[in-house]
Design a protein around this motif. Structure first.
Motif, PDB file in Angstrom:
ATOM      1  N   LEU A 333       0.872  -1.172   0.000  1.00 27.93           N
ATOM      2  CA  LEU A 333       0.000   0.000   0.000  1.00 27.93           C
ATOM      3  C   LEU A 333       0.909   1.222   0.000  1.00 27.93           C
ATOM      4  CD1 LEU A 333      -2.876  -0.848   2.522  1.00 27.93           C
ATOM      5  CD2 LEU A 333      -2.365  -1.841   0.299  1.00 27.93           C
ATOM      6  N   ALA A 334       0.781   2.025  -1.044  1.00 30.85           N
ATOM      7  CA  ALA A 334       1.647   3.196  -1.181  1.00 30.85           C
ATOM      8  C   ALA A 334       0.813   4.464  -1.051  1.00 30.85           C
ATOM      9  CB  ALA A 334       2.342   3.166  -2.541  1.00 30.85           C
ATOM     10  N   ALA A 364       5.912  -0.121   6.586  1.00 33.97           N
ATOM     11  CA  ALA A 364       7.047   0.224   5.727  1.00 33.97           C
ATOM     12  C   ALA A 364       7.380   1.702   5.826  1.00 33.97           C
ATOM     13  CB  ALA A 364       6.735  -0.160   4.284  1.00 33.97           C
ATOM     14  N   GLY A 365       6.366   2.547   5.948  1.00 31.67           N
ATOM     15  CA  GLY A 365       6.610   3.986   6.031  1.00 31.67           C
ATOM     16  C   GLY A 365       5.493   4.625   6.834  1.00 31.67           C
ATOM     17  N   THR A 366       5.490   4.361   8.128  1.00 30.33           N
ATOM     18  CA  THR A 366       4.435   4.926   8.991  1.00 30.33           C
ATOM     19  C   THR A 366       5.067   5.720  10.129  1.00 30.33           C
ATOM     20  OG1 THR A 366       4.381   3.010  10.468  1.00 30.33           O
ATOM     21  CG2 THR A 366       2.907   2.956   8.567  1.00 30.33           C
ATOM     22  N   ARG A 367       4.242   6.538  10.741  1.00 33.98           N
ATOM     23  CA  ARG A 367       4.683   7.309  11.907  1.00 33.98           C
ATOM     24  C   ARG A 367       3.533   7.365  12.906  1.00 33.98           C
ATOM     25  NH1 ARG A 367       5.750  12.166   9.506  1.00 33.98           N
ATOM     26  NH2 ARG A 367       3.788  13.051  10.230  1.00 33.98           N
ATOM     27  N   GLY A 372      -1.410   9.438  19.153  1.00 27.07           N
ATOM     28  CA  GLY A 372      -1.584   7.984  19.023  1.00 27.07           C
ATOM     29  C   GLY A 372      -2.008   7.540  17.638  1.00 27.07           C
ATOM     30  N   ASN A 373      -2.400   8.483  16.788  1.00 29.80           N
ATOM     31  CA  ASN A 373      -2.831   8.110  15.443  1.00 29.80           C
ATOM     32  C   ASN A 373      -1.650   7.684  14.580  1.00 29.80           C
ATOM     33  OD1 ASN A 373      -5.544   8.609  15.825  1.00 29.80           O
ATOM     34  ND2 ASN A 373      -5.345  10.791  15.288  1.00 29.80           N
ATOM     35  N   LEU A 374      -1.947   6.750  13.679  1.00 30.06           N
ATOM     36  CA  LEU A 374      -0.914   6.285  12.755  1.00 30.06           C
ATOM     37  C   LEU A 374      -1.064   7.036  11.432  1.00 30.06           C
ATOM     38  CD1 LEU A 374       1.260   3.984  12.778  1.00 30.06           C
ATOM     39  CD2 LEU A 374      -0.354   2.692  11.379  1.00 30.06           C
ATOM     40  N   VAL A 375       0.031   7.586  10.929  1.00 27.44           N
ATOM     41  CA  VAL A 375      -0.049   8.314   9.657  1.00 27.44           C
ATOM     42  C   VAL A 375       1.015   7.804   8.691  1.00 27.44           C
ATOM     43  CG1 VAL A 375      -0.979  10.412  10.735  1.00 27.44           C
ATOM     44  CG2 VAL A 375       1.493  10.191  10.396  1.00 27.44           C
ATOM     45  N   ALA A 376       0.777   8.102   7.398  1.00 25.78           N
ATOM     46  CA  ALA A 376       1.724   7.727   6.349  1.00 25.78           C
ATOM     47  C   ALA A 376       2.951   8.621   6.463  1.00 25.78           C
ATOM     48  CB  ALA A 376       1.067   7.895   4.978  1.00 25.78           C
ATOM     49  N   ALA A 377       4.116   8.021   6.321  1.00 25.84           N
ATOM     50  CA  ALA A 377       5.359   8.792   6.414  1.00 25.84           C
ATOM     51  C   ALA A 377       6.382   8.230   5.431  1.00 25.84           C
ATOM     52  CB  ALA A 377       5.905   8.734   7.839  1.00 25.84           C
ATOM     53  N   GLY A 378       5.949   8.061   4.185  1.00 22.48           N
ATOM     54  CA  GLY A 378       6.865   7.512   3.193  1.00 22.48           C
ATOM     55  C   GLY A 378       6.103   7.212   1.930  1.00 22.48           C
ATOM     56  N   GLY A 379       6.785   6.668   0.935  1.00 19.33           N
ATOM     57  CA  GLY A 379       6.146   6.311  -0.324  1.00 19.33           C
ATOM     58  C   GLY A 379       5.400   4.993  -0.183  1.00 19.33           C
ATOM     59  N   VAL A 381       4.029   2.394   2.256  1.00 22.48           N
ATOM     60  CA  VAL A 381       3.598   2.659   3.635  1.00 22.48           C
ATOM     61  C   VAL A 381       3.282   1.386   4.417  1.00 22.48           C
ATOM     62  CG1 VAL A 381       1.785   3.810   4.987  1.00 22.48           C
ATOM     63  CG2 VAL A 381       2.869   4.993   3.058  1.00 22.48           C
ATOM     64  N   LEU A 382       2.568   0.457   3.799  1.00 20.38           N
ATOM     65  CA  LEU A 382       2.227  -0.806   4.453  1.00 20.38           C
ATOM     66  C   LEU A 382       2.459  -1.964   3.493  1.00 20.38           C
ATOM     67  CD1 LEU A 382      -1.212   0.172   6.075  1.00 20.38           C
ATOM     68  CD2 LEU A 382       0.932  -0.162   7.325  1.00 20.38           C
ATOM     69  N   ASN A 383       2.751  -3.127   4.054  1.00 19.62           N
ATOM     70  CA  ASN A 383       2.882  -4.351   3.249  1.00 19.62           C
ATOM     71  C   ASN A 383       1.909  -5.369   3.824  1.00 19.62           C
ATOM     72  OD1 ASN A 383       6.471  -4.064   3.532  1.00 19.62           O
ATOM     73  ND2 ASN A 383       5.128  -3.076   2.043  1.00 19.62           N
TER      74      ASN A 383
END
Ligand code: AMP
Ligand code: GLY
Length: 427
Positions: A333-334, A364-367, A372-379, A381-383
């Motif tokens: 997931l990008a 893969a690219g989260t912050r 406490g919320n999880l946000v995208a922090a990269g190209g 993001v999840l696998n």
């Protein structure tokens, strides 16, 4: 055993998941790691290229082994510094890592040691690169010399597009990595990723997988670091595996040792299965991302003894690796805009649910935000990874989990594994 794992991507999360399952491990620290890895590791906020701080951290936690995930740590000379400090390290020295960090080096190396690869020219200026195009026929393959996170390659249908890619690289799109450009013959065939371990002297095959490098379904859009993988991959017939071992992997390990830089770690051989057998597309001095994810799901053996054996020159004593009969698939997931300008900071929810025993979601690219919320922090993001008795089952499970994750600002490919399963049904 205390282990320091360096890196923060999906590959490293998969390694952490597998390493943490080992009864040999008493303490696992990740630098810097990611929010998902907090389930398996202590996280320490040290950059993967801050070599001296990583050596200090390895000493502080009395690391018995440091496992290097990303290529940038290899290129920064982390293995060299750990060797000087007397700390065992899984991952090659910067000199051996040139097999990845410089495409020009890798091509010259292939020539010196007789490894089959595409014909090529290394060019120092845009003019030279444009002139070199005359020696090739379309489609043209234009590659930035240095590390570019899998995005430094353009396959151009025509001369104008190739020239634009050349101008782009020399214009600074990849920073210093584009200061030289390699023009290459286009290889016809199917691409595959094969992994081999080496302890400097002895080597053994680790596994193989197939990746989807283009951003969009139907192999459309720009090249990425990889949008999804599956393993096993039928392209790897016994003959192809054997030819890749004897023509590419083993000669590479012998050649790099002969040049004074014995290889310790995993070598990723990206190959084209052509009519004349495997041809080298590129070497990488690390596990593939997201190839590592599917391999970790299928690996039955404890990985830790093998990582340690590579680091300490004892691979010849290690028993044969064992694999499950499972198939595994990984869907990346990008963030929308990836690979050019991924949208950052968007909120992801739905990861707390139970996806079942055969699904694993790697970060893969989260912050994690202060609230406490999880946000995208990269190209990338999840696998979302899954196992199954067949690839179809593994893929169905992965997509079922993908559909339960709430992240409107993300995108993914819907056709992972199409070479085996055919294109997806139209909605
Ligand atoms: P690389 O970064 O070298 O892995 O290249 C990215 C992608 O471009 C590969 O996964 C291939 O799909 C494609 N590619 C690279 N080199 C060639 C080549 N010489 N011929 C055909 N396709 C290539
Ligand atoms: N997935 C390809 C790579 O790791 O370079």
């Amino acid at each position: 055993m205390n282990i320091l794992l360096v890196g923060s991507g999906g590959r490293e999360h998969a390694l952490a998941w597998k390493i943490a399952a080992s009864p040999l491990v008493s303490r696992l620290v990740a630098a810097p790691g990611n929010p998902g890895m907090a389930a398996q590791c202590e996280l320490r906020d040290v950059s993967p290229t801050d070599v001296s701080a990583l050596v200090v951290l390895a000493r502080e936690i009395a690391a018995d082994l440091v496992v290097i995930g990303p290529e940038m740590s290899v290129a920064a000379g982390l293995a060299d510094a750990l060797e000087a400090a007397g700390i065992a390290c899984f991952g090659p020295t910067a000199a051996a890592g040139q097999l990845e960090s410089s495409k020009a080096f890798a091509k010259g190396f292939a020539d010196r040691h007789g490894l089959p690869t595409a014909a090529y020219r290394v060019c120092e200026t845009a003019e030279a690169a444009k002139a070199a195009l005359a020696h090739f026929s379309p489609p043209y393959v234009v590659k930035a010399d240095g590390l570019a996170a899998g995005k430094g390659v353009v396959i151009a249908e025509g001369r104008a597009e190739a020239e634009a890619a050349i101008d782009d690289a020399f214009g600074g799109r990849f920073g210093a990595s584009g200061a030289r450009v390699v023009i290459e013959e286009f290889l016809e065939g199917e691409i595959g990723s094969l992994f081999a371990l080496c302890d400097g002297k002895h080597s053994t095959l680790f596994g193989w997988a197939q990746d989807h490098k283009r951003a969009f379904d139907g192999e459309q859009g720009p090249n990425t670091g990889g949008m999804g993988t599956y393993s096993p991959a039928p392209v790897f017939t016994d003959a192809l595996v054997e030819q890749t071992r004897t023509r590419l992997a083993e000669p590479a390990f012998a050649g790099i040792a002969e040049e004074g830089s014995p290889y310790r770690g995993v070598l990723f051989v990206e190959l084209m299965a052509t009519r004349d057998g495997p041809k080298l597309v590129e070497f990488n001095a690390r596990f593939g991302d997201p190839e590592c994810q599917v391999l970790m799901l299928r690996l039955k053996s404890d990985i830790v003894p093998y990582l340690m054996a590579c680091a300490t020159g004892r691979l010849a004593e290690a028993p044969a690796l064992e694999w499950t009969d499972d198939h595994a698939a990984c869907v990346v997931l990008a963030a929308k805009g990836y690979p050019d300008k991924p949208l950052s900071g968007t909120r992801i929810s739905g990861l707390d649910q139970d996806f079942g025993p055969d699904v694993v979601v790697f970060h893969a690219g989260t912050r994690r935000e202060a609230d406490g919320n999880l946000v995208a922090a990269g190209g990338r993001v999840l696998n979302v990874c899954a196992r199954g008795a067949t690839l179809q089952q593994a893929r169905d499970r992965a997509y079922a989990a993908v559909d339960r994750i709430d992240w409107p600002e993300g995108f993914h490919r819907r056709d992972i594994g199409w070479r085996v399963l055919g294109p997806p049904a139209r909605p």
